[in-house]
Design a protein around this motif. Structure first.
Motif: not given
Length: 184
Positions: A47-60
């Motif tokens: 879940f932390r890995r998934f969250s990091g991917e989504i946070f990267s998407f939001l930032d990008h």
């Protein structure tokens, strides 16, 4: 970890077993325990890995899309991609369904994920008030809550009926309020 993530998104926390994950990957269950002391530790890591991917998407997305409508449309498309033809849902939804079974750390991570999505959506709706690329915006915080509830609920409906078109239908009214810079 990819196999475990897919299993959680398809079956939820309570529907996942380390035995099944080991069989799916073709390894011994003890190999999983070499890296993770428990199912909960493995699920927390994915879940932390998934969250990091989504946070990267939001930032990008925030960094590359200057208009609120473009940002919001990207968000709707991204969350829709998580349903994979109606076979799975966003990991945060899957885990929240089984929330009572989760360790405190995972629940805390879920809250952080939820708050980050709400903050990003609130910022997007605030920008939409300024640039006019989203029609009929009321209070940006309330819009963010409604948007998150809509996309999460749309995923659940699509998953329940195993029909990704239901996600598109459920989000149609929200998408109709958006003016994107490049409609392709």
């Amino acid at each position: 970890m990819d196999t475990a993530a897919e299993a959680v998104r398809r079956r939820g926390y309570n529907g996942v077993s380390l035995d099944q994950i080991a069989r799916d990957v073709g390894i011994q269950k003890s190999s999983i325990y070499y890296h993770f002391s428990s199912k909960s530790e493995l699920i927390g890591a994915i879940f932390r890995r998934f969250s990091g991917e989504i946070f990267s998407f939001l930032d990008h997305t925030a960094g590359n899309e200057s208009r609120a409508g473009d940002r919001l449309m990207a968000y709707i498309i991204e969350t829709g991609s998580l349903i994979e033809e109606g076979e799975s849902i966003c990991m945060s939804i899957a885990l929240n369904i089984d929330r009572e079974s989760l360790q405190t750390e995972i629940v805390d991570d879920l809250m952080t994920f939820h708050q980050a999505n709400l903050a990003w959506l609130t910022d997007t709706f605030e920008l939409g008030l300024k640039d006019g690329s989203i029609a009929d915006i009321g209070n940006p915080g309330e819009e963010a809550n409604a948007c998150l509830a809509l996309v999460d609920g749309a995923q659940l409906v699509a998953r329940a009926h195993r029909d990704s078109k239901l996600y598109d239908q459920a989000t149609l009214l929200l998408r109709s309020r958006i003016s994107v810079s490049n409609p392709d």
